[in-house]
Design an enzyme around this catalytic site. Structure first.
Site, PDB file in Angstrom:
ATOM      1  N   ASP A  86     -44.195 -63.963 106.446  1.00  0.00           N
ATOM      2  CA  ASP A  86     -43.822 -62.803 105.001  1.00  0.00           C
ATOM      3  C   ASP A  86     -44.157 -61.470 105.249  1.00  0.00           C
ATOM      4  O   ASP A  86     -43.241 -60.463 105.120  1.00  0.00           O
ATOM      5  CB  ASP A  86     -44.697 -63.464 103.927  1.00  0.00           C
TER       6      ASP A  86
ATOM      7  N   GLU B 266     -56.525 -61.182 108.781  1.00  0.00           N
ATOM      8  CA  GLU B 266     -57.330 -61.010 107.555  1.00  0.00           C
ATOM      9  C   GLU B 266     -58.313 -59.927 107.410  1.00  0.00           C
ATOM     10  O   GLU B 266     -58.505 -59.381 106.227  1.00  0.00           O
ATOM     11  CB  GLU B 266     -57.921 -62.621 107.246  1.00  0.00           C
TER      12      GLU B 266
ATOM     13  N   THR C 235     -50.438 -55.477 102.151  1.00  0.00           N
ATOM     14  CA  THR C 235     -50.041 -56.866 101.697  1.00  0.00           C
ATOM     15  C   THR C 235     -51.321 -57.477 100.972  1.00  0.00           C
ATOM     16  O   THR C 235     -51.057 -58.272 100.138  1.00  0.00           O
ATOM     17  CB  THR C 235     -49.831 -57.714 102.850  1.00  0.00           C
TER      18      THR C 235
ATOM     19  N   GLU D 179     -48.198 -63.554  94.248  1.00  0.00           N
ATOM     20  CA  GLU D 179     -46.947 -62.978  94.665  1.00  0.00           C
ATOM     21  C   GLU D 179     -45.927 -62.841  93.875  1.00  0.00           C
ATOM     22  O   GLU D 179     -44.954 -62.108  93.740  1.00  0.00           O
ATOM     23  CB  GLU D 179     -46.692 -63.662  95.856  1.00  0.00           C
TER      24      GLU D 179
ATOM     25  N   ARG E  72     -57.795 -57.203 104.576  1.00  0.00           N
ATOM     26  CA  ARG E  72     -58.990 -57.235 103.529  1.00  0.00           C
ATOM     27  C   ARG E  72     -60.079 -56.234 103.664  1.00  0.00           C
ATOM     28  O   ARG E  72     -60.533 -55.360 102.706  1.00  0.00           O
ATOM     29  CB  ARG E  72     -59.628 -58.469 103.299  1.00  0.00           C
TER      30      ARG E  72
END
Length: 540
Positions: A309, A176, A531, A445, A180
């Site tokens: 994913d 993360e 992503t 998404e 980010r």
């Protein structure tokens, strides 16, 4: 948009009241004589008219400040209005961003996220327990893209003074933090050319390098920046997770390319080498892998959604980001998607809705997750970059079908917003009867897939679906000072979870804004999104 007439009247009355207070204060506050005023705060004697008036003006400003604190003006909320064309809808989304940002700035500045109804800061466990301004870093490229110049500047000024290593506390998610923080800073640099962002991105990535010190080079899931100790999640039995260790290359390879420091790309190349060397059961990638010197797959769990994913997404996007020179990742992407189509792609009855199921060994669970809805956009992006027309047409069709299925999960709920996951059984399609699956946390998404479909097809229904979602966000997710997730999409009056996720700015707002923008705003032949929807420049 302008405030409604009634709100204008209320604001006007409030302003007149404050002016009356100021004027009264100007004439009636004691001055200590016509020519002498003693300013107690600074212990200075003021003997001339100019200074006396300046002191009184300061007191007036202080009165205004106190009045505002006693009766704070509400943060303006945008109205739906007559946004009946792409420009109007784009402007409306920009107003949503401004509203959500103002709430964060006023009530949670420097915190990771905002509780919009409690009007306090919020932080999930992925950020440890420090204040690392996740919303600021996740939002800054969106602020720049949509043209919120003052908001962008205040975010940039905060980042310039920010020391990630000093502010971060406890166990942080390596994945993360990469998508980010490193991703957000790299994107800000790519958009602006401001070297400060690149330096900050390198600083953040550097502090996470100890996470890669494992026997096989696959990083730990968590890292304590103070002790430099890494570990896996307690529930993963010492194993790393595919979507996490497999979704590092886009950022770190890009960082090495920009800085000339090879260490970041080398760490990711090691991961790729490990995965390339391993046997894939029927061509599929299990979710778990051990950190031993000779790694082994964990339980044979396979998914297009959670814990898998973005691995597939990064195989495709790494190829695109390198100017289509990284043939290994392209080949392994194609092999993986082919295997998943063969084993995990299903069509429901009677509605013929296409979806990727989940597998445990050979047992199939006919569940499709909101997270997995990204896959429609992924295969459309593949189609847009594929020279072979037959293959391109195939994946464009698959993307359309996935986009339709995910829209059905929205259309079949009471709120018009889709759940966290939904099932296909003999009694239901694209819905869930599980209370624990019926929530929505501002995930992007579904809109992400509609964005790619819009860019590829120019079919107006994708813009309409996005606009429907905007209106439902306004109706069900808007809180007092921002936007919140909801606990049950099948309730006509859903309870809000009181969390404004940082990815609302990075992803959902950005995709909504771009779907109503021209194609030359972040053109897909020049940019590729990580992503977290942070755009990086494609190397040519």
């Amino acid at each position: 948009m302008s405030l409604r007439s009634q709100e204008q009247l209320v604001v006007g009355v409030g302003v007149m009241f404050l002016l009356t207070v100021c004027i009264t204060a100007f004439f009636f506050l004691p001055s200590g004589g016509a020519d002498l005023y003693l300013h107690e705060e600074n212990h200075v004697h003021v003997r001339d008219t100019f200074n006396r008036e300046e002191v009184r003006r300061k007191e007036q400003r202080e009165l205004l400040r106190k009045a505002e604190e006693a009766n704070p003006m509400p943060i303006p909320k945008p109205e739906i209005g007559a946004a009946d064309d792409a420009e109007g809808r784009r402007i409306f989304v920009k107003q949503m961003i401004k509203f959500a940002w103002d709430g964060y700035r006023k009530y949670a500045w420097g915190e990771n996220e905002l509780r919009p109804n409690s009007r306090t800061g919020h932080s999930s466990s992925i950020f440890g327990y420090g204040k690392t301004g996740a919303t600021i870093i996740d939002a800054i490229d969106t602020l720049f893209i949509v043209g919120l110049k003052e908001e962008y500047k205040e975010a940039r000024d905060w980042i310039e003074k920010f020391d990630f290593k000093e502010s971060a506390k406890g166990d942080l998610s390596v994945f993360e933090s990469n998508i980010r923080f490193t991703g957000g800073l790299l994107s800000a640099y790519a958009l602006t050319g401001d070297k400060m962002f690149l330096n900050k991105a390198e600083e953040v990535a550097t502090v996470f390098l100890p996470a890669f010190d494992t026997p096989n080079g696959i990083p730990y899931s968590l890292l304590d920046l103070q002790s430099k100790r890494g570990k896996t999640y307690s529930w993963s039995n010492g194993k790393a997770i595919l979507s996490e260790y497999g979704s590092m290359q886009l950022e770190l390879d890009y960082l090495s390319n920009l800085t000339g420091n090879p260490i970041f790309a080398q760490k990711c190349d090691k991961i790729r080498d490990v995965l390339t060397s391993m046997n894939k059961p029927e061509g599929l990638y299990p979710i778990y892998i051990t950190l031993e010197e000779t790694p082994r797959w964990g339980q044979h769990l396979f998914s297009m959604g959670a814990m898998a994913d973005s691995f597939y997404e990064y195989l495709l996007k790494q190829w695109i980001s390198t100017g289509k020179t990284d043939e290994r990742t392209k080949r392994e992407y194609e092999e993986a998607i082919f295997a998943m189509e063969k084993r995990m792609l299903f069509k429901s009855e009677p509605s013929n809705l296409w979806y990727f199921g989940k597998m445990n060994g050979n047992r199939v669970e006919h569940t499709f997750e909101h997270l997995a809805c990204f896959s429609g956009g992924m295969v459309v992006l593949h189609a847009m970059n594929e020279k072979n027309k037959t293959i391109a047409d195939h994946y464009l069709k698959l993307g359309k079908e996935i986009g339709h299925t995910c829209h059905e999960s929205y259309a079949r709920s009471t709120t018009g917003i889709g759940p966290e996951s939904f099932q296909f059984t003999s009694s239901i399609e694209a819905k869930t009867e599980r209370r624990q699956d019926s929530y929505y946390i501002l995930r992007p998404e579904v809109v992400e897939t509609w964005f790619y479909l819009w860019r590829a097809t120019k079919d107006e229904k994708y813009r309409q679906w996005a606009w429907d979602h905007v209106q439902n966000l306004e109706k069900y997710c808007k809180g007092a000072a921002g936007y919140s997730g909801i606990r049950d999409v099948y309730s006509s009056e859903p309870e809000q979870d009181d969390v404004q996720q940082s990815f609302l700015f990075a992803e959902l707002f950005k995709y909504l804004y771009l779907i109503f923008s021209d194609d030359d705003v972040i053109p897909l032949d020049q940019w590729v999104f990580n992503t977290e929807a942070h755009p990086f420049r494609i190397r040519h």
